[in-house]
Design an enzyme around this catalytic site. Sequence first.
Site, PDB file in Angstrom:
ATOM      1  N   LYS A 140      76.568  76.914  61.199  1.00  0.00           N
ATOM      2  CA  LYS A 140      75.106  76.899  61.072  1.00  0.00           C
ATOM      3  C   LYS A 140      74.592  76.688  59.647  1.00  0.00           C
ATOM      4  CE  LYS A 140      74.321  76.999  65.119  1.00  0.00           C
ATOM      5  NZ  LYS A 140      74.645  75.596  65.113  1.00  0.00           N
ATOM      6  N   HIS A 165      81.330  64.982  69.020  1.00  0.00           N
ATOM      7  CA  HIS A 165      82.104  65.982  69.763  1.00  0.00           C
ATOM      8  C   HIS A 165      81.233  66.548  70.879  1.00  0.00           C
ATOM      9  CE1 HIS A 165      85.680  67.105  66.951  1.00  0.00           C
ATOM     10  NE2 HIS A 165      85.470  65.801  66.990  1.00  0.00           N
ATOM     11  N   TYR A 182      88.550  77.174  68.045  1.00  0.00           N
ATOM     12  CA  TYR A 182      88.260  78.480  67.442  1.00  0.00           C
ATOM     13  C   TYR A 182      89.201  79.490  68.106  1.00  0.00           C
ATOM     14  CZ  TYR A 182      83.769  76.717  65.611  1.00  0.00           C
ATOM     15  OH  TYR A 182      82.783  76.033  64.929  1.00  0.00           O
ATOM     16  N   TYR A 194      75.125  76.560  69.572  1.00  0.00           N
ATOM     17  CA  TYR A 194      76.066  75.826  68.700  1.00  0.00           C
ATOM     18  C   TYR A 194      75.523  74.428  68.388  1.00  0.00           C
ATOM     19  CZ  TYR A 194      80.573  74.350  66.771  1.00  0.00           C
ATOM     20  OH  TYR A 194      81.579  73.917  65.906  1.00  0.00           O
ATOM     21  N   PRO A 245      80.422  81.125  58.404  1.00  0.00           N
ATOM     22  CA  PRO A 245      80.564  79.743  58.883  1.00  0.00           C
ATOM     23  C   PRO A 245      81.075  79.614  60.317  1.00  0.00           C
ATOM     24  CG  PRO A 245      82.193  80.240  57.192  1.00  0.00           C
ATOM     25  CD  PRO A 245      81.272  81.406  57.267  1.00  0.00           C
TER      26      PRO A 245
HETATM   27  P1  FAS Z   1      74.172  74.642  48.087  1.00  0.00           P
HETATM   28  O1  FAS Z   1      74.788  75.900  47.556  1.00  0.00           O
HETATM   29  O2  FAS Z   1      75.026  73.654  48.807  1.00  0.00           O
HETATM   30  O3  FAS Z   1      73.482  73.831  46.884  1.00  0.00           O
HETATM   31  C1  FAS Z   1      72.782  74.513  45.880  1.00  0.00           C
HETATM   32  C2  FAS Z   1      72.814  73.639  44.624  1.00  0.00           C
HETATM   33  O4  FAS Z   1      72.036  74.300  43.605  1.00  0.00           O
HETATM   34  C3  FAS Z   1      74.224  73.461  44.065  1.00  0.00           C
HETATM   35  O5  FAS Z   1      74.489  72.111  43.828  1.00  0.00           O
HETATM   36  C4  FAS Z   1      74.217  74.281  42.778  1.00  0.00           C
HETATM   37  O6  FAS Z   1      75.032  73.711  41.776  1.00  0.00           O
HETATM   38  C5  FAS Z   1      72.753  74.235  42.394  1.00  0.00           C
HETATM   39  N1  FAS Z   1      72.338  75.365  41.547  1.00  0.00           N
HETATM   40  C6  FAS Z   1      72.722  76.657  41.650  1.00  0.00           C
HETATM   41  N2  FAS Z   1      72.124  77.393  40.691  1.00  0.00           N
HETATM   42  C7  FAS Z   1      71.332  76.529  39.975  1.00  0.00           C
HETATM   43  C8  FAS Z   1      70.474  76.684  38.856  1.00  0.00           C
HETATM   44  N3  FAS Z   1      70.305  77.873  38.273  1.00  0.00           N
HETATM   45  N4  FAS Z   1      69.826  75.596  38.385  1.00  0.00           N
HETATM   46  C9  FAS Z   1      69.996  74.377  38.984  1.00  0.00           C
HETATM   47  N5  FAS Z   1      70.810  74.168  40.047  1.00  0.00           N
HETATM   48  C10 FAS Z   1      71.465  75.240  40.520  1.00  0.00           C
HETATM   49  N6  FAS Z   1      78.504  75.966  56.207  1.00  0.00           N
HETATM   50  C11 FAS Z   1      78.938  75.496  57.389  1.00  0.00           C
HETATM   51  O7  FAS Z   1      78.117  75.157  58.249  1.00  0.00           O
HETATM   52  N7  FAS Z   1      80.294  75.391  57.624  1.00  0.00           N
HETATM   53  C12 FAS Z   1      81.235  75.729  56.670  1.00  0.00           C
HETATM   54  O8  FAS Z   1      82.427  75.622  56.893  1.00  0.00           O
HETATM   55  C13 FAS Z   1      80.817  76.215  55.423  1.00  0.00           C
HETATM   56  N8  FAS Z   1      81.732  76.536  54.439  1.00  0.00           N
HETATM   57  C14 FAS Z   1      81.274  77.022  53.240  1.00  0.00           C
HETATM   58  C15 FAS Z   1      82.166  77.376  52.194  1.00  0.00           C
HETATM   59  C16 FAS Z   1      81.685  77.888  50.976  1.00  0.00           C
HETATM   60  C17 FAS Z   1      82.658  78.272  49.867  1.00  0.00           C
HETATM   61  C18 FAS Z   1      80.298  78.063  50.783  1.00  0.00           C
HETATM   62  C19 FAS Z   1      79.763  78.646  49.484  1.00  0.00           C
HETATM   63  C20 FAS Z   1      79.407  77.697  51.807  1.00  0.00           C
HETATM   64  C21 FAS Z   1      79.890  77.170  53.024  1.00  0.00           C
HETATM   65  N9  FAS Z   1      79.022  76.800  54.052  1.00  0.00           N
HETATM   66  C22 FAS Z   1      79.434  76.315  55.241  1.00  0.00           C
HETATM   67  C23 FAS Z   1      77.634  76.895  53.884  1.00  0.00           C
HETATM   68  C24 FAS Z   1      77.201  75.682  53.110  1.00  0.00           C
HETATM   69  O9  FAS Z   1      77.562  74.515  53.782  1.00  0.00           O
HETATM   70  C25 FAS Z   1      75.731  75.834  52.877  1.00  0.00           C
HETATM   71  O10 FAS Z   1      75.046  76.238  54.047  1.00  0.00           O
HETATM   72  C26 FAS Z   1      75.100  74.603  52.325  1.00  0.00           C
HETATM   73  O11 FAS Z   1      75.819  74.203  51.192  1.00  0.00           O
HETATM   74  C27 FAS Z   1      73.647  74.932  52.019  1.00  0.00           C
HETATM   75  O12 FAS Z   1      73.137  73.922  51.261  1.00  0.00           O
HETATM   76  P2  FAS Z   1      72.112  74.254  50.063  1.00  0.00           P
HETATM   77  O13 FAS Z   1      71.096  75.215  50.556  1.00  0.00           O
HETATM   78  O14 FAS Z   1      71.721  72.941  49.532  1.00  0.00           O
HETATM   79  O15 FAS Z   1      72.949  75.102  49.001  1.00  0.00           O
HETATM   80  C1  PHB Z   2      84.528  72.739  58.988  1.00  0.00           C
HETATM   81  O1  PHB Z   2      84.941  71.684  59.495  1.00  0.00           O
HETATM   82  O2  PHB Z   2      84.593  72.973  57.761  1.00  0.00           O
HETATM   83  C2  PHB Z   2      83.922  73.792  59.891  1.00  0.00           C
HETATM   84  C3  PHB Z   2      83.668  73.479  61.213  1.00  0.00           C
HETATM   85  C4  PHB Z   2      83.101  74.447  62.042  1.00  0.00           C
HETATM   86  C5  PHB Z   2      82.819  75.699  61.528  1.00  0.00           C
HETATM   87  C6  PHB Z   2      83.077  76.010  60.191  1.00  0.00           C
HETATM   88  C7  PHB Z   2      83.643  75.044  59.367  1.00  0.00           C
HETATM   89  O3  PHB Z   2      82.281  76.656  62.341  1.00  0.00           O
END
Ligand code: FAS
Ligand code: PHB
Length: 385
Positions: free
Chosen positions: A292, A72, A196, A380, A288
């Site tokens: 980032k 993109h 957005y 971005y 989100p």
């Molecule tokens: P993660 O949370 O992905 O991974 C952590 C891992 O540790 C998990 O697998 C968990 O099961 C494990 N864990 C937790 N506690 C533990 C324990 N006690 N023992 C062992 N393992 C354990 N970011 C974006 O850029 N765009 C988005 O749209 C977006 N949407 C999101 C929606 C939601 C609901 C959430 C919660 C986050 C979202 N994020 C988004 C942010 C997300 O993408 C995170 O930045 C990303 O998952 C970060 O990755 P990790 O740091 O690996 O953490």
């Molecule tokens: C998504 O595709 O889930 C998405 C993309 C851009 C954002 C947040 C979420 O800023």
Amino acid sequence: MRSQVVIVGAGPAGLMLGRLLELAGVETVIVERKSAEYVLGRIRAGVLEQGSMALMDRAQAGRRMHEEGLIHQGVELSFDGASQRVDFEALIGRHVMVYGQTEVTRDLMAARQATTIYEAGDVALHDFDGKPSVTYVKDGVTQRIDCNFIAGCDGYHGVARASVPAAALTTFERVYPFGWLGVLVDRPPVAHELIYAHHERGFALCSQRSPSRSRYYVQVPTDERIENWSDDRFWDELRLRLNPAAAEALKTGPSIEKSIAPLRSFVAEPLRFGRLFLAGDAAHIVPPTGAKGLNLAMSDVAVLAEALIEHFVERSDAGIDGYSSKVLDRIWKAERFSWWMTSLLHTFPETGAFGRRIQRAEFDYLAGSVAAQQSLAENYTGLPL
Ligand code: FAS
Ligand code: PHB
């Protein structure tokens, strides 16, 4: 059991760190609370910065990303019907890739050669100021892994940050008065780039996963419940928040995933405690809006991997000593941008008519200024590592 680095958490941060370390010959074990299927079932991020794409290549896990990911070159911002495209390529010669976090995680899981222990219960960190170890329960038996270092990659609700004495940690937090209701649907995206949208009814985002699968979000109150949102209600609300052309082009269908995520900004400082390091969502959370979260997790572990490799291979501790301050500098810049995008595009009833006028002025300035658009573009698409 013994390993050089125990990584807690097999999300994108833990898996990327493990992969970069194993390619450098550093022994790792990943300990994950959930099953691999559960981890893959979480629908989250969708946009990769070029730096994250390069990391996937460095991890020798980028083949499918290049085959299936969508480049993109810009995004569209709309504000009460007015639209402005921000052309990353023309403004700063950079782009992003749309490739879901689920696929990133799947590719990193497939690439990993070393041990990942899934469904590990009661994970606990011990003596990370001296001789660190991690214990966990598997099939009813308590296991212990002695190690040189522990990497806390276990997300916001994980055990790693919770294991640090409160007096040693400073946290900074802003909880937003709304969440995102997200829907995944097997229908072609409404447009070829992300939209957005700010609307007086609330924020909306049109994203995508492939030419046949789309991801949409609408801003909802923090106390909103998913059972209050039928598919029809979601599609009607999304249409109301989009400009007429996008509303007309929207292709709706049955949701294959529907969830509500709260929005917060959060940073913990510092990110090193003796032989324990925090990275990814264990260290910080961004709303989100700026896409980032996943990318920041990737940049954290790129720095941490380099530091640990330097320790084991070059016998130098300069990297691990400088890890926390180096990543926090970039974390706070991403926090700022994510806060700015969130403040611009969401409705904040508490700021009243004056707040809405300020938001409109911010959008109008952006629409009329190449410099403002260049600033958005460089944040971005990702600031340099
Ligand atoms: P993660 O949370 O992905 O991974 C952590 C891992 O540790 C998990 O697998 C968990 O099961 C494990 N864990 C937790 N506690 C533990 C324990 N006690 N023992 C062992 N393992 C354990 N970011 C974006 O850029 N765009 C988005 O749209 C977006 N949407 C999101 C929606 C939601 C609901 C959430 C919660 C986050 C979202 N994020 C988004 C942010 C997300 O993408 C995170 O930045 C990303 O998952 C970060 O990755 P990790 O740091 O690996 O953490
Ligand atoms: C998504 O595709 O889930 C998405 C993309 C851009 C954002 C947040 C979420 O800023």
